[in-house]
Design a protein around this motif. Structure first.
Motif, PDB file in Angstrom:
ATOM      1  N   ASN A  43     -20.705 -96.527 -36.563  1.00 15.89           N
ATOM      2  CA  ASN A  43     -20.561 -95.093 -36.798  1.00 15.89           C
ATOM      3  C   ASN A  43     -21.211 -94.265 -35.702  1.00 15.89           C
ATOM      4  O   ASN A  43     -20.678 -93.248 -35.278  1.00 15.89           O
ATOM      5  CB  ASN A  43     -21.192 -94.717 -38.142  1.00 15.89           C
ATOM      6  CG  ASN A  43     -20.291 -95.057 -39.318  1.00 15.89           C
ATOM      7  OD1 ASN A  43     -19.092 -95.243 -39.154  1.00 15.89           O
ATOM      8  ND2 ASN A  43     -20.870 -95.139 -40.498  1.00 15.89           N
ATOM      9  N   ASP A  52     -25.014 -96.375 -45.690  1.00 13.96           N
ATOM     10  CA  ASP A  52     -24.444 -96.389 -44.346  1.00 13.96           C
ATOM     11  C   ASP A  52     -24.625 -97.755 -43.690  1.00 13.96           C
ATOM     12  O   ASP A  52     -25.331 -97.900 -42.697  1.00 13.96           O
ATOM     13  CB  ASP A  52     -25.105 -95.287 -43.501  1.00 13.96           C
ATOM     14  CG  ASP A  52     -24.405 -95.085 -42.172  1.00 13.96           C
ATOM     15  OD1 ASP A  52     -23.365 -95.732 -41.941  1.00 13.96           O
ATOM     16  OD2 ASP A  52     -24.904 -94.278 -41.367  1.00 13.96           O
ATOM     17  N   ARG A 107     -24.771 -86.635 -41.194  1.00 14.64           N
ATOM     18  CA  ARG A 107     -24.492 -87.519 -42.327  1.00 14.64           C
ATOM     19  C   ARG A 107     -25.011 -86.905 -43.630  1.00 14.64           C
ATOM     20  O   ARG A 107     -24.325 -86.896 -44.651  1.00 14.64           O
ATOM     21  CB  ARG A 107     -25.162 -88.882 -42.092  1.00 14.64           C
ATOM     22  CG  ARG A 107     -24.911 -89.893 -43.207  1.00 14.64           C
ATOM     23  CD  ARG A 107     -25.549 -91.226 -42.894  1.00 14.64           C
ATOM     24  NE  ARG A 107     -27.002 -91.115 -42.781  1.00 14.64           N
ATOM     25  CZ  ARG A 107     -27.795 -92.053 -42.262  1.00 14.64           C
ATOM     26  NH1 ARG A 107     -27.264 -93.169 -41.787  1.00 14.64           N
ATOM     27  NH2 ARG A 107     -29.089 -91.881 -42.197  1.00 14.64           N
ATOM     28  N   GLU A 144     -23.787 -98.191 -39.828  1.00 10.93           N
ATOM     29  CA  GLU A 144     -24.437 -97.177 -38.994  1.00 10.93           C
ATOM     30  C   GLU A 144     -24.230 -97.422 -37.496  1.00 10.93           C
ATOM     31  O   GLU A 144     -23.952 -96.482 -36.753  1.00 10.93           O
ATOM     32  CB  GLU A 144     -25.940 -97.124 -39.317  1.00 10.93           C
ATOM     33  CG  GLU A 144     -26.655 -96.037 -38.544  1.00 10.93           C
ATOM     34  CD  GLU A 144     -28.100 -95.828 -39.001  1.00 10.93           C
ATOM     35  OE1 GLU A 144     -28.409 -96.137 -40.170  1.00 10.93           O
ATOM     36  OE2 GLU A 144     -28.899 -95.358 -38.172  1.00 10.93           O
ATOM     37  N   TYR A 168     -20.570 -94.538 -45.849  1.00 10.88           N
ATOM     38  CA  TYR A 168     -20.305 -93.454 -44.905  1.00 10.88           C
ATOM     39  C   TYR A 168     -19.521 -93.977 -43.715  1.00 10.88           C
ATOM     40  O   TYR A 168     -19.777 -95.077 -43.228  1.00 10.88           O
ATOM     41  CB  TYR A 168     -21.647 -92.873 -44.452  1.00 10.88           C
ATOM     42  CG  TYR A 168     -21.556 -91.719 -43.485  1.00 10.88           C
ATOM     43  CD1 TYR A 168     -21.043 -90.493 -43.875  1.00 10.88           C
ATOM     44  CD2 TYR A 168     -22.038 -91.854 -42.182  1.00 10.88           C
ATOM     45  CE1 TYR A 168     -20.989 -89.432 -42.990  1.00 10.88           C
ATOM     46  CE2 TYR A 168     -21.995 -90.794 -41.292  1.00 10.88           C
ATOM     47  CZ  TYR A 168     -21.465 -89.589 -41.703  1.00 10.88           C
ATOM     48  OH  TYR A 168     -21.416 -88.540 -40.823  1.00 10.88           O
TER      49      TYR A 168
END
Lengths: 273, 199
Positions: free
Chosen positions: A47, A41, A227, A44, A154
């Motif tokens: 996100n 990720d 996640r 992050e 991700y």
């Protein structure tokens, strides 16, 4: 035309993302040598911002609709809706079965669609299952994973939620590949698509009201919890089609943890008040 | 298309046999899960007891069935080893409350689902018992549950529940690791957060 734009946008974003991924992913989360670290990720920070936006959207729009839907519509009808959504997913599942080289599964998915759309009254019932015809939904993201495409980092997409470049690509291509979208023209396929997208979201959300509320209220880190749920869920779906088994990975994680009995801690008493 | 359909009829035959081919390698572990589910469902479906009674009886059954100590250490991962005895003690107490709180007051959501044991297999040091929950009002909408068990000379404990491919303990562990990574790896901050969320 509009797909072309999306695909171009997507491809460029993949390239950018992979650039970021190769730079940052190795730096993050390498604070242990023994642990198997599965979190990828690098974005992050971005996100988390999109995730907060989605929470607000959910709170204001999706969740209220789902709550109302569940309050008004009887369980029997809601179950029929779940079945019909599963049924409408069968053609695209069959296409993906073929793309994955699973001809027998493609046969099952096709038969399921034919039987349930007719005998099962437009897919509201599932007589195919009682005949032993059982199949899992497959999307193009899973096909890409069978083809060896890595999931990539991700991603949290606005409105659409958790994803990865692979799954996002799969989602876009799914709309191009789905026979349900290609059949005929005019308003019938369009309304089916709307039914699937809109009702699908509400159906999913209404089945998970308590689960998601609990998760949100009881989380130490809600973002990380979602996640983990998403990554684990997608990995286990993908592994249904691959030689590698995510259960092996999971076993490794548990086995690597050496059971340290040296300090048992305080006597945990079973008292609840 | 015709060929594919022919295939499918052969498959129906194969599938109908495959459904009965599951064997029970670990009868003891399967019985343990089945007993645990029965006990839990009996409490959940008991209409005659108060909410508090229900939670406390349910907690009793859960605490006897799981190895909370092992789970607590596992979800903390390597941070456990780097903590002082005092921190470990505070953490264990906080995590226990957090764990109980995660299901307390929600036990009335149970609506008649049943647990069916499907099979079992060895998984490294552990045994996995697979089961399905069947959604009320349907016979084909199932949720797959995998119970990870540790068997210490006949003393069986649950250490993880995997729902549809998602391990709850691994999810919890990733959550704690993420919190620690964003909070200077400070276990005291994590403990404080756990206590805040449980209250």
């Amino acid at each position: 035309m509009k797909y072309r734009i999306l695909i171009v946008l997507f491809l460029s974003s993949v390239l950018v993302l992979q650039g970021c991924a190769s730079k940052e992913a190795t730096v993050n989360y390498n604070n242990s040598e023994t642990e198997i670290v599965s979190v990828n990720d690098p974005l992050e920070k971005v996100n988390r911002v999109v995730f907060q936006f989605n929470i607000i959207f959910d709170k204001l729009i999706l969740r209220p609709i789902a709550v109302t839907y569940r309050a008004i519509v009887p369980e029997f009808v809601r179950n029929r809706v779940t079945y019909s959504l599963n049924n409408l997913g069968m053609p695209i599942t069959a296409v993906n079965n073929v793309l994955q080289g699973e001809l027998r599964k493609a046969g099952v998915s096709t038969s399921r669609f034919i039987i349930n759309s007719t005998v099962g009254i437009l897919g509201f019932f599932d007589p195919a299952a009682s005949m032993g015809l059982v199949s899992e939904n497959e999307d193009f993201g899973q096909t890409l994973s069978v083809w060896g495409v890595e999931s990539g980092p991700y991603l949290v997409l606005p409105f659409l939620g958790p994803s990865t470049p692979r799954d996002f690509a799969g989602m876009l291509s799914t709309s191009l590949l789905d026979p349900m979208y290609q059949v005929g023209g005019g308003s019938a396929p369009d309304s089916l698509r709307t039914y699937r997208m809109g009702t699908g979201a509400v159906d999913f959300r209404s089945q998970n009201i308590e689960i998601l509320d609990d998760l949100q209220n009881n989380s130490i880190d809600y973002y990380a919890a979602v996640r983990s749920f998403y990554s684990q869920g997608r990995e286990s779906q993908a592994s249904n089609n691959l030689e590698i088994n995510t259960q092996d990975q999971e076993n490794d994680i548990f086995d690597d943890f050496d059971i340290d009995e040296s300090y048992v801690g305080p006597d945990i008493e079973i008292i609840y008040d | 298309m015709i060929k594919i359909k022919n295939y499918s009829w052969i498959l129906i035959f194969l599938l109908s046999f495959a459904a009965y081919a599951q064997s029970s390698e670990f009868a003891q572990e399967e019985e343990f899960v089945s007993n645990f589910a029965d006990q839990a469902i009996e409490i959940l479906s008991d209409e005659g007891i108060s909410e508090n009674d229900k939670t406390s009886r349910f907690t009793n059954v859960v605490m006897n069935a799981i190895d909370l100590n092992l789970i607590s250490k596992f979800v903390l991962s390597k941070t456990w080893k780097n903590s002082t005895d005092e921190q470990k003690e505070r953490y264990l107490i906080a995590f226990k409350d957090y764990f109980i709180n995660s299901y307390a007051n929600k036990l009335d959501q149970y609506s008649g689902e049943q647990v069916q044991i499907v099979g079992s297999e060895a998984a490294g040091k552990y045994v996995i018992v697979e089961s399905n929950i069947v959604r009320e009002g349907t016979d084909t909408l199932k949720i797959n549950l995998k119970w990870r068990l540790i068997n210490r000379d006949g003393d069986i404990k649950i250490i993880d529940l995997n729902i549809e491919g998602i391990s709850l303990v691994i999810a919890q562990r990733e959550e704690f690791q993420s919190f620690l990574a964003n909070n200077d790896n400070d276990i005291d901050k994590l403990i404080d957060k756990i206590i805040t969320v449980s209250n």
